[in-house]
Scaffold this motif. Structure first.
Motif, PDB file in Angstrom:
ATOM      1  N   TRP A 268      42.784  19.649  19.809  1.00 56.57           N
ATOM      2  CA  TRP A 268      43.716  19.900  18.688  1.00 56.57           C
ATOM      3  C   TRP A 268      44.109  21.379  18.652  1.00 56.57           C
ATOM      4  N   GLN A 269      43.135  22.234  18.951  1.00 59.01           N
ATOM      5  CA  GLN A 269      43.302  23.683  18.727  1.00 59.01           C
ATOM      6  C   GLN A 269      44.024  24.394  19.867  1.00 59.01           C
ATOM      7  N   THR A 270      44.173  23.752  21.031  1.00 56.81           N
ATOM      8  CA  THR A 270      44.687  24.508  22.187  1.00 56.81           C
ATOM      9  C   THR A 270      46.094  24.069  22.621  1.00 56.81           C
ATOM     10  N   SER A 271      46.817  23.398  21.704  1.00 53.94           N
ATOM     11  CA  SER A 271      48.137  22.913  22.142  1.00 53.94           C
ATOM     12  C   SER A 271      49.088  24.079  22.428  1.00 53.94           C
ATOM     13  N   HIS A 272      48.813  25.261  21.854  1.00 52.56           N
ATOM     14  CA  HIS A 272      49.650  26.427  22.178  1.00 52.56           C
ATOM     15  C   HIS A 272      48.803  27.579  22.713  1.00 52.56           C
ATOM     16  N   SER A 273      47.799  27.246  23.494  1.00 55.80           N
ATOM     17  CA  SER A 273      46.960  28.292  24.094  1.00 55.80           C
ATOM     18  C   SER A 273      47.314  28.417  25.572  1.00 55.80           C
ATOM     19  N   CYS A 274      47.048  29.578  26.123  1.00 56.55           N
ATOM     20  CA  CYS A 274      47.199  29.754  27.570  1.00 56.55           C
ATOM     21  C   CYS A 274      45.931  29.173  28.211  1.00 56.55           C
ATOM     22  N   VAL A 275      46.113  28.234  29.132  1.00 60.34           N
ATOM     23  CA  VAL A 275      44.946  27.583  29.755  1.00 60.34           C
ATOM     24  C   VAL A 275      44.832  28.059  31.201  1.00 60.34           C
ATOM     25  N   VAL A 276      43.682  28.614  31.544  1.00 59.00           N
ATOM     26  CA  VAL A 276      43.490  29.165  32.894  1.00 59.00           C
ATOM     27  C   VAL A 276      42.294  28.469  33.551  1.00 59.00           C
ATOM     28  N   PHE A 277      42.539  27.875  34.713  1.00 59.79           N
ATOM     29  CA  PHE A 277      41.468  27.234  35.480  1.00 59.79           C
ATOM     30  C   PHE A 277      41.100  28.162  36.633  1.00 59.79           C
ATOM     31  N   GLN A 278      39.813  28.453  36.762  1.00 57.39           N
ATOM     32  CA  GLN A 278      39.377  29.356  37.834  1.00 57.39           C
ATOM     33  C   GLN A 278      38.316  28.663  38.688  1.00 57.39           C
ATOM     34  N   SER A 279      38.346  28.924  40.002  1.00 58.27           N
ATOM     35  CA  SER A 279      37.472  28.137  40.878  1.00 58.27           C
ATOM     36  C   SER A 279      36.025  28.645  40.900  1.00 58.27           C
ATOM     37  N   VAL A 280      35.791  29.846  40.447  1.00 60.14           N
ATOM     38  CA  VAL A 280      34.441  30.427  40.475  1.00 60.14           C
ATOM     39  C   VAL A 280      33.465  29.610  39.600  1.00 60.14           C
ATOM     40  N   LEU A 281      32.211  29.482  40.073  1.00 58.76           N
ATOM     41  CA  LEU A 281      31.193  28.788  39.275  1.00 58.76           C
ATOM     42  C   LEU A 281      30.754  29.710  38.130  1.00 58.76           C
ATOM     43  N   TRP A 282      30.476  29.134  36.953  1.00 54.22           N
ATOM     44  CA  TRP A 282      30.235  29.968  35.764  1.00 54.22           C
ATOM     45  C   TRP A 282      29.180  31.071  35.969  1.00 54.22           C
ATOM     46  N   PRO A 283      27.999  30.784  36.555  1.00 48.94           N
ATOM     47  CA  PRO A 283      27.023  31.882  36.672  1.00 48.94           C
ATOM     48  C   PRO A 283      27.502  33.017  37.574  1.00 48.94           C
ATOM     49  N   GLU A 284      28.559  32.759  38.371  1.00 50.35           N
ATOM     50  CA  GLU A 284      29.082  33.818  39.264  1.00 50.35           C
ATOM     51  C   GLU A 284      30.295  34.519  38.662  1.00 50.35           C
ATOM     52  N   TYR A 285      30.654  34.155  37.448  1.00 48.83           N
ATOM     53  CA  TYR A 285      31.868  34.698  36.824  1.00 48.83           C
ATOM     54  C   TYR A 285      31.763  36.227  36.733  1.00 48.83           C
ATOM     55  N   SER A 286      32.833  36.906  37.145  1.00 56.21           N
ATOM     56  CA  SER A 286      32.751  38.375  37.154  1.00 56.21           C
ATOM     57  C   SER A 286      33.755  38.989  36.179  1.00 56.21           C
ATOM     58  N   PHE A 287      33.561  40.258  35.904  1.00 55.13           N
ATOM     59  CA  PHE A 287      34.503  41.007  35.062  1.00 55.13           C
ATOM     60  C   PHE A 287      35.917  40.874  35.626  1.00 55.13           C
ATOM     61  N   TRP A 288      36.027  40.869  36.972  1.00 60.84           N
ATOM     62  CA  TRP A 288      37.356  40.809  37.604  1.00 60.84           C
ATOM     63  C   TRP A 288      37.991  39.442  37.437  1.00 60.84           C
ATOM     64  N   ASN A 289      37.164  38.382  37.460  1.00 63.75           N
ATOM     65  CA  ASN A 289      37.688  37.038  37.183  1.00 63.75           C
ATOM     66  C   ASN A 289      38.267  37.015  35.765  1.00 63.75           C
ATOM     67  N   PHE A 290      37.530  37.645  34.849  1.00 66.61           N
ATOM     68  CA  PHE A 290      37.959  37.646  33.446  1.00 66.61           C
ATOM     69  C   PHE A 290      39.285  38.423  33.291  1.00 66.61           C
ATOM     70  N   CYS A 291      39.368  39.569  33.991  1.00 68.28           N
ATOM     71  CA  CYS A 291      40.616  40.361  33.920  1.00 68.28           C
ATOM     72  C   CYS A 291      41.794  39.538  34.438  1.00 68.28           C
ATOM     73  N   GLN A 292      41.549  38.786  35.507  1.00 61.96           N
ATOM     74  CA  GLN A 292      42.598  37.939  36.087  1.00 61.96           C
ATOM     75  C   GLN A 292      43.121  36.942  35.036  1.00 61.96           C
TER      76      GLN A 292
END
Ligand code: FPP
Ligand code: MG
Length: 333
Positions: free
Chosen positions: A218-242
């Motif tokens: 319900w809450q994300t009908s006007h949100s920017c949705v980003v799918f990233q291939s990195v596995l969560w425990p490997e998520y980096s600051f640079w992935n987040f910046c992207q």
């Protein structure tokens, strides 16, 4: 591992953060933290270790959010669907949550100094009682903190949340607090677990899966949705910046879509109110047409009364929810 990670960003991270902050920064970011088990398998670790490292990554991500002035974060920590996993894994995740909420209560000073408000969104009745109590205490003791907000979705799915919101409105009608004609998109939003939060600006899912898996539908009908291939425990600051850059590139079209939706919603609400008033006037005036001024006055009066009804209903709902948490806390003390 603590929920609050202190410490500065390194030189390059700081530099990048300051460049990003020249553009629009999302106020509220939601995460589907996916890929913990694949991470464990890839690194020959126990599954529990994958989830533990997933939690550590959450703490690290919250630190990045703080440096980027992102005030609100919502995470999908345990879906109702996750109850279908093996007994071993479900118990392991419950135990991890227990440990982390105990830790959170021990860290109340830090949470207070950072002004962190913790909310847990979901059907807490589905959880073991001792975990419900730990969660309730964490929520109650941080509820007046207001610098940043962490919403942990636990025993949550969006459809369950929406069905629950509909049940709450039905309860309001049954108690005579609201009328069926008061039911609207706006009222439903107020009955969701997320009623205290603005909608997320950015939703990120890791691990390469490109589904929402019943999260904040319900809450994300006007949100920017980003799918990233990195596995969560490997998520980096640079992935987040992207992901933030993706948000910035789409910011103006998202804003336009949101504004258009708000205008349409306000118009639909007014039309519904006009229809109710016209029906009332026809009923009371024995079918005779009323003049424009009388119609206008009746509409104003109707709006005032509806707003009062809705406010009283929302107060009653808040009271019901607060009591649920307070009762859980008092069972402990
Ligand atoms: C998805 O990865 C992750 C989960 C189901 C659990 C997420 C929980 C945490 C990160 C810990 C949070 C805890 C608290 C108390 C906030 P997966 O298990 O689906 O992994 P896979 O996609 O590789 O199978
Ligand atoms: Mg998964």
């Amino acid at each position: 591992m603590s929920w609050i990670r202190e410490g500065e960003l390194n030189f390059f991270q700081k530099l990048t953060a300051s460049v990003l902050k020249e553009g629009p920064i999302p106020k509220h970011v939601a995460f589907i933290m996916d890929g913990n088990r694949r991470f464990a398998q890839k690194n020959n670790l126990e599954r529990e270790e994958g989830h533990m490292q997933g939690f550590n990554k959450l703490a690290e991500t919250l630190r990045w959010c703080k440096h980027l002035n992102i005030q609100e974060v919502t995470v999908y920590a345990f879906s109702i669907e996750n109850f279908k996993r093996t007994k071993d894994e479900v118990e392991g995740l419950m135990e991890l949550a227990r440990q982390k909420f105990v830790r959170l209560l021990e860290e109340m000073d830090k949470l207070e100094s950072h002004g962190v408000c913790i909310r847990v969104l979901g059907d807490l009745n589905m959880l073991p009682l001792d975990l419900q109590q730990l969660i309730a205490e964490s929520v109650v003791r941080t509820r007046n903190h207001n610098k940043c907000f962490l919403n942990v979705c636990f025993a949550y799915t969006s459809r369950h949340e929406i069905a629950n919101a509909i049940r709450e409105m039905a309860w309001g009608v049954e108690k005579g607090l609201i009328r069926p004609s008061d039911v609207s998109e706006a009222l439903l939003s107020e009955c969701l677990y997320t009623n205290n939060s603005p909608n997320p600006d950015l939703l990120i899912r890791t691990s390469g899966e490109v589904r929402l898996s019943d999260f904040l539908l319900w809450q994300t009908s006007h949100s920017c949705v980003v799918f990233q291939s990195v596995l969560w425990p490997e998520y980096s600051f640079w992935n987040f910046c992207q992901a933030i850059i993706e948000y910035q590139l789409n910011h103006s079209s998202i804003q336009r879509a949101r504004e258009l939706h708000q205008e349409r919603q306000a118009l639909a609400q007014l039309e519904a109110e006009r229809a109710c008033v016209a029906q009332q006037m026809q009923h009371h005036g024995n079918g005779k047409p009323a003049d424009t001024q009388r119609q206008q006055e009746a509409l104003q009066q109707y709006i005032v009364c509806r707003e009062e009804r809705v406010q009283d209903f929302l107060e009653a709902l808040k009271h019901k929810r607060d009591s649920f948490f307070k009762d859980l806390c008092s069972q402990v003390s």
